[in-house]
Design a protein around this motif. Structure first.
Motif, short mmCIF file in Angstrom:
data_model
loop_
_atom_site.label_atom_id
_atom_site.label_comp_id
_atom_site.label_asym_id
_atom_site.label_seq_id
_atom_site.Cartn_x
_atom_site.Cartn_y
_atom_site.Cartn_z
N ILE A 1 0.88 -1.17 0.00
CA ILE A 1 0.00 0.00 0.00
C ILE A 1 0.91 1.22 0.00
O ILE A 1 1.84 1.30 0.80
N VAL A 2 0.66 2.14 -0.92
CA VAL A 2 1.57 3.27 -1.11
C VAL A 2 1.18 4.46 -0.23
O VAL A 2 2.02 5.08 0.41
N GLY A 3 -0.12 4.79 -0.21
CA GLY A 3 -0.58 6.00 0.49
C GLY A 3 -0.51 5.87 2.01
O GLY A 3 -0.32 4.79 2.56
N ILE B 1 10.24 12.43 2.28
CA ILE B 1 11.48 12.80 2.99
C ILE B 1 12.62 12.96 1.99
O ILE B 1 13.40 13.92 2.04
N GLU B 2 12.69 12.04 1.04
CA GLU B 2 13.71 12.12 -0.01
C GLU B 2 13.56 13.43 -0.79
O GLU B 2 14.55 14.10 -1.09
N LEU C 1 -0.34 8.27 12.30
CA LEU C 1 0.12 6.87 12.17
C LEU C 1 1.21 6.75 11.10
O LEU C 1 2.19 6.01 11.27
N ALA C 2 1.06 7.49 9.99
CA ALA C 2 2.09 7.48 8.94
C ALA C 2 3.41 7.97 9.50
O ALA C 2 4.48 7.43 9.19
N GLY C 3 3.36 9.01 10.34
CA GLY C 3 4.57 9.51 10.97
C GLY C 3 5.23 8.44 11.82
O GLY C 3 6.45 8.23 11.74
N LYS D 1 4.50 3.85 5.10
CA LYS D 1 5.72 4.65 5.11
C LYS D 1 6.26 4.90 3.70
O LYS D 1 7.12 5.77 3.51
N ILE D 2 5.73 4.20 2.71
CA ILE D 2 6.29 4.33 1.35
C ILE D 2 6.18 5.76 0.83
O ILE D 2 7.15 6.36 0.38
#
Lengths: 266, 266
Positions: free
Chosen positions: B180-182, B193-194, B215-217, B186-187
């Protein structure tokens, strides 16, 4: 075996898709000759009984209206028993709508519905999903599914069953149907036993699927007979039994072999 | 707070639907003035970046192409990183297709696909579901979902998100996406971040949803900042924290308040 009434699955028992199984047709005639009462039970969620009768006629079988219980009709009947004439929003196709209307229910916009009736629909779209979602989020709306079928084997590969909609709603809302009518639920089996007019201990269900027909028999507390003329065969039998944790009471090659057995026991 | 880069959610942070949050727009300008690097991250699975830039312009914000990561684009990018140019079947809409094609992937019939890419589709139909089902049943096909969103708040009530398709496929096949990307994955955060070019410990995510942004954080191991300008408020905060088991590192009324804090710390 002490059986007076049989609940017969259709696909894999009397036919494969649109093709009749000739030995099974002969078997069915033997059952009639020896006085076994029968009722056909189908999980189909898109066809009305009218369409199914036409198919039986094509098989060369003359089946009474009383001798067929299809999940669309069983759903309309179950709702009538629960709640009388009811305002229904359904995801389903014309066959299901026809049965709902025939039993006096009213098909309404989702905002006015007391019941959400989920049946498969080859014309499913985002709008239908959205309406079903909003009803599933409303705990005052009763949620009935015609059957729990995950996939259906079409000619060119598997296609989604009613489980497409059940699964989508479950993932989004966390809610599963309040009632599932079709096999392996006992609801459709109880309707079939009532229709046969035979006492429960003298009724058996005959089907080709362990997780559908045999399990339905266990859920309803009646005998179950597996025939090897459909999806279950000698090779996958043990695996299916392990997966489901249920075993049929009897196994026959097909409906003809079962009919011969019952004839010889008379 | 020691923050040099911010990953900004859009809906509930900078806008509500099509309406900008004026205080947040001012806050964004302060962030730029004090030299904080920013990247917007959206879980949207139907729009291309092109469409999103137009929306930002309507908000009066001049956002660089590099400053926006949308899940459609992030998905195309992730697949390219995994597998180079890839033959893809997608359930999604034109916005997703546009991003896939832009990164060199080929949209193919489901029989030729190496990847199944699931994104929401307001034009979803039985045929798309059938093809996605057959691919999900094929373990050699890699299954990627643009986001895991269950519902989306439309003006007249909730509508299904990408979870509609994920849930349907899971119920039918027992298979969940391989990737899962979204958010909360973390993807997409790692891509952000990059893009920021700031070391991970000096990056924070800013969002209005605990189960998505905060949660993503946590999943990406960066700081999280909750703003109360969207779905989370004083009343439902404690419940959301209990439900998800995660807490933001900081809470602000809105992006303006956060920007003032960061300005004063400089």
């Amino acid at each position: 075996m002490n059986v007076e009434g049989l609940i017969l699955d259709i696909d894999g028992v009397i036919s494969r898709g649109r093709k009749p199984i000739e030995r099974a047709i002969d078997g069915y005639r033997i059952l009639k000759d020896v006085g076994i009462k029968t009722v056909f039970v189908s999980n189909n969620s898109t066809r009305s009984r009218r369409i199914m009768f036409e198919r039986f006629r094509q098989f060369g079988l003359d089946v009474d209206e009383d001798e067929l219980i299809i999940a669309t009709h069983a759903t309309a009947l179950h709702i009538a028993k629960e709640n009388g004439r009811t305002r229904v929003f359904t995801t389903g196709e014309d066959g299901l709508k026809e049965e709902l209307i025939n039993l006096g229910h009213e098909l309404v916009d989702y905002r006015d519905a007391e019941y959400l009736v989920v049946g498969s629909n080859r014309g499913i779209n985002f709008d239908i999903f959205t309406k079903a979602l909003r009803l599933a989020l409303n705990s005052e709306v009763r949620y009935v599914a015609v059957n729990p079928d995950r996939v259906f084997p079409a000619e060119d590969g598997p296609i989604p069953g009613t489980g497409l909609i059940i699964g989508a709603l479950y993932w989004i809302t966390g809610r599963q149907p309040d009632v599932i009518v079709g096999k392996p639920s006992k609801i459709i089996i109880d309707q079939a036993i009532e229709r046969l007019g035979v006492s429960r201990e003298r009724v058996a269900i005959v089907g080709d699927q362990i997780d559908v027909d045999v399990l339905a028999g266990k859920n309803a507390g009646i005998k179950s007979i597996l025939v090897l003329s459909g999806v279950t065969n000698q090779e996958n039998y043990e695996m299916k039994v392990r997966e489901t944790g249920v075993k049929p009471d009897f196994i026959f090659r097909d409906l003809y072999e079962l009919a011969q057995k019952l004839k010889s026991g008379k």
